[in-house]
Design an enzyme around this catalytic site. Structure first.
Site, short mmCIF file in Angstrom:
data_model
loop_
_atom_site.label_atom_id
_atom_site.label_comp_id
_atom_site.label_asym_id
_atom_site.label_seq_id
_atom_site.Cartn_x
_atom_site.Cartn_y
_atom_site.Cartn_z
N SER A 298 -84.14 15.28 -12.00
CA SER A 298 -83.79 16.68 -12.26
C SER A 298 -82.81 17.25 -11.23
CB SER A 298 -85.05 17.54 -12.29
OG SER A 298 -84.70 18.90 -12.46
N LYS B 29 -91.85 20.35 -24.24
CA LYS B 29 -91.32 21.64 -24.71
C LYS B 29 -92.03 22.17 -25.95
CE LYS B 29 -86.63 21.19 -22.84
NZ LYS B 29 -85.18 21.29 -23.15
N ALA C 132 -79.41 16.94 -34.45
CA ALA C 132 -80.48 17.80 -34.95
C ALA C 132 -81.77 17.65 -34.15
CB ALA C 132 -80.73 17.51 -36.43
N ASN D 275 -75.77 15.47 -38.81
CA ASN D 275 -76.63 14.50 -38.13
C ASN D 275 -76.55 13.17 -38.85
OD1 ASN D 275 -78.72 14.22 -35.96
ND2 ASN D 275 -79.95 13.52 -37.69
N ARG D 276 -76.72 12.09 -38.09
CA ARG D 276 -76.68 10.76 -38.70
C ARG D 276 -77.70 10.64 -39.83
NH1 ARG D 276 -77.58 6.00 -34.56
NH2 ARG D 276 -79.55 7.14 -34.39
N TYR E 67 -73.85 16.10 -19.56
CA TYR E 67 -73.29 16.56 -18.28
C TYR E 67 -73.13 15.42 -17.27
CZ TYR E 67 -78.27 16.78 -17.06
OH TYR E 67 -79.60 16.48 -16.87
#
EC number: 1.1.1.25
Length: 274
Positions: free
Chosen positions: A14, A65, A131, A153-154, A219
């Protein structure tokens, strides 16, 4: 001293600790940001335990999450997205609530990344590639800002399922991606393509054009192949560190009530990415 932190599994990679601690140091806030790595099925217990131990706020990352929703009173956007990445124990500590407040600042990270680059989203046509969790946050963020969203999306069924949850959105596979992007103003890569294989790209170069604003959620590396080819096509490009920065900035402001020192937090983040 207040303690803030991140729960996830794993969390060793992180970049949040140096980013947040740069913010505390700049504003003279007596606080630390630490990481917690509970077992993969212990999200609710871990969040409750952190609150009992006096932790002031938590960021939440994979795989927790979705499970975190069961431990908090979710803000409306977090509930709609179906995921929490920021927990604020402030209302609970003040006796104003029975549970901590749960937010999704990933969506704010998308909106603020575009805003920082002077990109107006209202009335724009946007294409989100992917997605998964990042795609959900991006699609809801763009729609919430007034854009018309198409999710590609694939696996087309996943895109359609996500689009059904987002007001005014459409979804489908990748077969017509070029046509979709040709008529778009905004493009978001919400897949991990370009991370493990830096020369991979989710969007062929001939789909890109100069009227686009392109945000790549990847990133590391900072400059992906997608962003290089988008810049060569004349598009405005926004690297994934801006999205990471502004989700952290939003969490910082929720927890502290202060305006985050964006420049200091950005410098700390990019120093880690160099």
């Amino acid at each position: 001293m207040d303690v803030y932190g991140l729960i996830g599994n794993p969390v060793g990679h992180s970049l949040s600790p140096p980013m947040h601690e740069a913010g505390y140091g700049t504003l003279g806030i007596d606080a630390r940001y630490v990481t917690f790595e509970p077992a993969p099925d212990d999200a609710v217990a871990a969040i409750g335990g952190a609150g009992a131990l006096g932790v002031a706020g938590l960021n939440v990352t994979v795989p927790f999450k979705q499970d975190a929703l069961d431990a908090v009173d979710p803000a409306p956007l977090a509930e709609r997205i179906g995921a929490v990445n920021t927990v604020d124990f402030g209302p609970l500590r003040a006796g104003d609530a029975d549970r901590p407040r749960g937010h999704n600042t990933d969506a704010a990270g998308v909106k603020r990344a575009f805003s920082h680059h002077d990109i107006e989203l209202a009335g724009r046509d946007a294409v989100v590639v992917g997605a998964g969790g990042a795609g959900r946050a991006a699609a809801f963020a763009l729609a919430d800002a007034g854009a018309t969203v198409h999710v590609a999306n694939r696996t087309a069924e996943r895109a359609v399922d996500l689009a059904d949850a987002v007001p005014g959105a459409t979804g489908g596979g990748l077969d017509d991606l070029g046509d979709r992007i040709a008529g778009a103003d905004v493009l978001v890569n919400a897949t991990s393509v370009g991370m493990d294989e830096p020369e991979a790209t989710p969007v062929p170069a001939d789909h890109l054009h100069g009227d686009l604003a392109v945000l790549d959620a990847v990133y590391a590396p900072i400059e992906t192949r997608l962003l290089r080819e988008a810049a060569a096509a004349g598009a405005t490009t926004i690297d994934g560190a801006w999205m990471l920065l502004f989700q952290g900035v939003e969490a910082f402001e929720i927890w502290t009530g202060a305006d985050a020192p964006v420049e200091a937090m950005n410098a700390a983040l990019r120093a880690e990415l160099e």
